[in-house]
Scaffold this active site. Structure first.
Site, PDB file in Angstrom:
ATOM      1  N   HIS A   1      28.858  -0.134  12.912  1.00  0.00           N
ATOM      2  CA  HIS A   1      27.824  -0.056  11.875  1.00  0.00           C
ATOM      3  C   HIS A   1      26.512  -0.726  12.278  1.00  0.00           C
ATOM      4  O   HIS A   1      25.567  -0.703  11.505  1.00  0.00           O
ATOM      5  CB  HIS A   1      28.372  -0.719  10.602  1.00  0.00           C
ATOM      6  CG  HIS A   1      28.597  -2.187  10.831  1.00  0.00           C
ATOM      7  ND1 HIS A   1      29.575  -2.652  11.671  1.00  0.00           N
ATOM      8  CD2 HIS A   1      27.931  -3.277  10.383  1.00  0.00           C
ATOM      9  CE1 HIS A   1      29.502  -3.970  11.730  1.00  0.00           C
ATOM     10  NE2 HIS A   1      28.518  -4.381  10.957  1.00  0.00           N
ATOM     11  N   ASP A   2      26.458  -1.373  13.429  1.00  0.00           N
ATOM     12  CA  ASP A   2      25.217  -2.020  13.875  1.00  0.00           C
ATOM     13  C   ASP A   2      24.471  -1.189  14.906  1.00  0.00           C
ATOM     14  O   ASP A   2      23.474  -1.654  15.470  1.00  0.00           O
ATOM     15  CB  ASP A   2      25.533  -3.383  14.504  1.00  0.00           C
ATOM     16  CG  ASP A   2      25.861  -4.432  13.460  1.00  0.00           C
ATOM     17  OD1 ASP A   2      25.386  -4.295  12.320  1.00  0.00           O
ATOM     18  OD2 ASP A   2      26.591  -5.373  13.777  1.00  0.00           O
TER      19      ASP A   2
ATOM     20  N   ASP B   1      29.147   5.657  -8.652  1.00  0.00           N
ATOM     21  CA  ASP B   1      27.886   4.895  -8.645  1.00  0.00           C
ATOM     22  C   ASP B   1      27.082   5.125  -7.368  1.00  0.00           C
ATOM     23  O   ASP B   1      26.086   4.444  -7.125  1.00  0.00           O
ATOM     24  CB  ASP B   1      28.152   3.399  -8.853  1.00  0.00           C
ATOM     25  CG  ASP B   1      29.020   2.814  -7.739  1.00  0.00           C
ATOM     26  OD1 ASP B   1      29.426   3.572  -6.830  1.00  0.00           O
ATOM     27  OD2 ASP B   1      29.279   1.603  -7.777  1.00  0.00           O
TER      28      ASP B   1
ATOM     29  N   ASP C   1      33.802   2.786  -2.197  1.00  0.00           N
ATOM     30  CA  ASP C   1      34.574   1.672  -2.751  1.00  0.00           C
ATOM     31  C   ASP C   1      35.995   1.654  -2.195  1.00  0.00           C
ATOM     32  O   ASP C   1      36.404   2.551  -1.444  1.00  0.00           O
ATOM     33  CB  ASP C   1      34.578   1.742  -4.290  1.00  0.00           C
ATOM     34  CG  ASP C   1      34.816   3.159  -4.783  1.00  0.00           C
ATOM     35  OD1 ASP C   1      35.778   3.771  -4.286  1.00  0.00           O
ATOM     36  OD2 ASP C   1      34.041   3.650  -5.634  1.00  0.00           O
TER      37      ASP C   1
ATOM     38  N   GLU D   1      33.404 -11.089  17.069  1.00  0.00           N
ATOM     39  CA  GLU D   1      32.154 -10.449  17.475  1.00  0.00           C
ATOM     40  C   GLU D   1      31.360 -11.488  18.246  1.00  0.00           C
ATOM     41  O   GLU D   1      30.858 -12.445  17.666  1.00  0.00           O
ATOM     42  CB  GLU D   1      31.353  -9.992  16.245  1.00  0.00           C
ATOM     43  CG  GLU D   1      30.152  -9.170  16.659  1.00  0.00           C
ATOM     44  CD  GLU D   1      28.968  -9.281  15.702  1.00  0.00           C
ATOM     45  OE1 GLU D   1      28.126  -8.380  15.706  1.00  0.00           O
ATOM     46  OE2 GLU D   1      28.863 -10.279  14.976  1.00  0.00           O
TER      47      GLU D   1
ATOM     48  N   ASP E   1      36.518  -8.132   7.250  1.00  0.00           N
ATOM     49  CA  ASP E   1      35.380  -8.712   7.950  1.00  0.00           C
ATOM     50  C   ASP E   1      35.043 -10.037   7.273  1.00  0.00           C
ATOM     51  O   ASP E   1      34.803 -10.075   6.065  1.00  0.00           O
ATOM     52  CB  ASP E   1      34.194  -7.733   7.818  1.00  0.00           C
ATOM     53  CG  ASP E   1      33.261  -7.782   8.987  1.00  0.00           C
ATOM     54  OD1 ASP E   1      33.000  -8.897   9.470  1.00  0.00           O
ATOM     55  OD2 ASP E   1      32.772  -6.713   9.402  1.00  0.00           O
TER      56      ASP E   1
ATOM     57  N   ASP F   1      32.825 -12.275  12.024  1.00  0.00           N
ATOM     58  CA  ASP F   1      31.435 -11.873  12.218  1.00  0.00           C
ATOM     59  C   ASP F   1      30.642 -12.964  12.938  1.00  0.00           C
ATOM     60  O   ASP F   1      30.802 -14.152  12.627  1.00  0.00           O
ATOM     61  CB  ASP F   1      30.815 -11.630  10.830  1.00  0.00           C
ATOM     62  CG  ASP F   1      29.350 -11.284  10.913  1.00  0.00           C
ATOM     63  OD1 ASP F   1      29.043 -10.199  11.414  1.00  0.00           O
ATOM     64  OD2 ASP F   1      28.503 -12.104  10.487  1.00  0.00           O
TER      65      ASP F   1
HETATM   66  C1  NOJ Z   1      26.900  -8.853  12.659  1.00  0.00           C
HETATM   67  C2  NOJ Z   1      27.112  -7.767  11.654  1.00  0.00           C
HETATM   68  O1  NOJ Z   1      27.874  -6.752  12.238  1.00  0.00           O
HETATM   69  C3  NOJ Z   1      25.735  -7.332  11.201  1.00  0.00           C
HETATM   70  O2  NOJ Z   1      25.797  -6.156  10.465  1.00  0.00           O
HETATM   71  C4  NOJ Z   1      25.133  -8.473  10.441  1.00  0.00           C
HETATM   72  O3  NOJ Z   1      23.807  -8.161  10.080  1.00  0.00           O
HETATM   73  C5  NOJ Z   1      25.113  -9.753  11.277  1.00  0.00           C
HETATM   74  N1  NOJ Z   1      26.340  -9.979  11.982  1.00  0.00           N
HETATM   75  C6  NOJ Z   1      24.882 -10.939  10.394  1.00  0.00           C
HETATM   76  O4  NOJ Z   1      26.015 -11.238   9.652  1.00  0.00           O
END
Ligand code: NOJ
Length: 564
Positions: free
Chosen positions: A336-337, A24, A28, A260, A97, A203
């Protein structure tokens, strides 16, 4: 006995982008299972998987609709059980997460809270009356969100109430001051612990407790009448009580809890959260070494203005290092941020050299290293031609509006996003040079980086003895060797030539002494060296240029030495 994560190598998987097995275009859990042997070979012991729970995906899974089920995009609950079993068979632990600072606005709790003012779920969220100013209804205060909007949104169905959301409006913040809400989350955690999950990445944990007075921030409000002031809802004292309770009621003593805590946490606060054997969580992620090149907020600046600030990197690593005596710590360049580290501190012109230099520099510092998926093959930032390619992330839609209304041209925004946007760290994993880099047979949810056709892919790198991938594997094997691991974990770190603007160098002194020397520049630099080399452990070039106690370091050249 030492905690298991102290001797682990972590790997971060953004599941949508890792490997699609059901055709898709979205990665996954089956894809992660398929690649477990690859990860084991690489030397990975622990995988942190970004959110996989059912979600409308306005924030890519951080907006949870149902904590008890896997989102169908990623597979089924059975797939998760299979992943746990297969990973454990290979000695790999799984960390999920868990976003508890907010839910999706489609979560049944929120729907009930909206529907029934007297419901217990109403108390799960933060709902306040707005203020009338000159007859106009305004939000309860001037708090701004992280997503470039007011932190308040009118509560559907109410005449004058608003709910708080420090992220997107589709992600209402939960009310951790309410014990019933907290209990509900402990139930979620226990469910996954019973399934065999080894830990959670918590998170946005720093925002669980809000300033209970809900007064205006003293910072001046922007044109929209709001201002982002994280002090109003970050790292407040009540947070410690919530985390302690979570540890006691939600998880086991050997469950890894990664917090985090973002950019506003200081080492002493982190110490109270994560002191070995005492703190409620185990590893505190801060962002201090992520943006030491001026790229953050650099919209409008030319590319030439972006340059790794090596002294500031040293300063940040050193500032956190005193915590090593009492805390376990994570080590990472990006997740990933963030943009890809190769583009942040290295160079695509020196892809191999800089990728190898960056991993060597990181691996032998103190802490549990985390590799962002794809860094092991030298994945770099995107070169998308259009702003639209970035709009698969809703956060970018809000940012686009804000940037345009601040007067930035689309060209400036595009240049900035290629440099600093989080999409850079979320593109499909590059497995081979087949269609869509072997990630999926279908059109991927996010454009693949075209450099998979230039050798940046797993299959080709496996064949090349000098590849980034083979270097990573080799370097990791040294990091995991009992002697090196002991030097790094229990030795003493010294920064060498702190004021050198281009070179990051340190010595770790333990049962023997190891020294790292890394050139962070795309040009030759000199480095004075007054030690005696016992062995060259890792090196990303052929030949040694050392004369009269001065190293000539070629672009991104890096040594890991044993010194006497
Ligand atoms: C931190 C996460 O790593 C991020 O990707 C997300 O947008 C924010 N927290 C809100 O959950």
């Amino acid at each position: 006995m030492e905690a298991w994560w102290r001797n682990s190598i972590g790997y971060i998987i953004y599941p949508a982008a890792f490997k699609d097995t059901n055709g898709d275009g979205i990665g996954d859990l089956g894809g992660i299972v398929e690649k477990l042997d690859y990860l084991r070979e690489l030397g990975i012991d622990l995988i942190w998987i970004c959110p996989i729970f059912a979600s409308p995906m306005h924030d890519n899974g951080y907006d949870v609709r149902d904590y008890f089920h896997v989102d169908p995009r990623f597979g089924t609950d059975e797939d998760l059980a299979r992943l746990l079993k297969e990973a454990h068979l290979r000695g790999i632990r799984i960390v999920l997460d868990l976003a508890m600072n907010h839910t999706s606005n489609e979560h049944p709790w929120f729907l009930k809270a909206v529907e029934e003012p007297s419901s217990k779920e109403r108390g799960y969220y933060i709902v306040k009356k707005g203020r009338y100013v000159d007859g106009k209804l305004l939000p309860p205060n001037n708090w701004g969100s992280f997503f470039s909007t007011s932190a308040w949104e009118p509560l559907p169905g109410s005449v004058d109430e608003f709910y708080l959301h420090v992220f997107a409006p589709s992600m209402p913040d939960t009310n951790w001051a309410n014990p019933e809400l907290r209990e509900a989350y402990y139930g979620v955690a226990r469910h996954y612990i019973e399934m065999g999950v080894d830990g959670f990445r918590l998170d946005a944990i720093s925002h669980l407790a809000k300033n209970p007075e809900f007064k205006d921030s003293p910072l001046p409000s922007g044109p929209g009448g709001f201002v982002l002031d994280p002090r109003m809802f970050s790292n407040r004292p009540e947070l410690m009580d919530y985390l302690k309770e979570f540890r006691e009621k939600g998880v086991n003593t050997d469950t890894l809890l990664i917090g985090e805590v973002g950019g506003s946490v200081q080492p002493d606060q982190a110490r109270t959260f994560s002191e070995r054997g005492k703190g409620p969580i185990n590893l505190v992620f801060n962002f201090d070494t992520v943006w030491n090149n001026g790229a953050y907020g650099s919209i409008g600046k030319p590319d030439e203005a972006i340059k790794a600030d090596v002294i500031s990197l040293k300063e940040n690593f050193l500032r956190w290092y005193p915590n090593a005596s009492s805390c376990d710590m994570p080590l990472y360049w990006c997740n990933h941020d963030h943009p890809r580290v190769l583009s942040q501190y290295g160079s695509t012109l020196y892809r191999k050299e800089s990728a190898k230099m960056l991993i060597t520099t990181l691996l032998f510092l103190y802490g549990t290293p985390f590799i962002h998926y794809g860094d092991e093959i030298g994945m770099s930032n995107v070169t998308y031609e259009s702003i639209d390619d970035f709009l698969i992330d809703d956060a970018n839609r809000d940012e686009l509006k804000a940037d345009r209304s601040a007067g930035h041209s689309d060209e400036e925004i595009l240049r900035f996003w290629r440099r600093a946007n989080r999409i850079n760290g979320r593109t499909p994993m590059q497995w081979n040079r087949r269609k869509n880099a072997g990630f999926s047979e279908a059109t991927p949810f996010c454009k693949v980086n075209g450099n998979y056709l230039e050798g940046v892919n797993v299959a080709e790198e496996m064949e090349d003895p000098y590849s980034i991938l083979n270097y990573f594997q080799y370097a990791i094997s040294f990091r995991k060797d009992a002697t090196y691991n002991d030097i790094v974990n229990n030795g003493r770190l010294e920064i060498v030539d702190y004021n050198h603007p281009d070179v990051l160098s340190y010595i770790h002194r333990g049962s023997s002494n190891i020294m790292l020397i890394s050139n962070f520049r795309p040009y030759e630099v000199y480095f004075t060296f007054n030690y005696e080399i016992a062995d060259i452990v890792l090196h990303n070039y052929d030949g040694v240029l050392l004369n009269n106690h001065v190293f000539t370091l070629r672009p991104y050249e890096c040594y890991l030495l044993k010194i006497r």
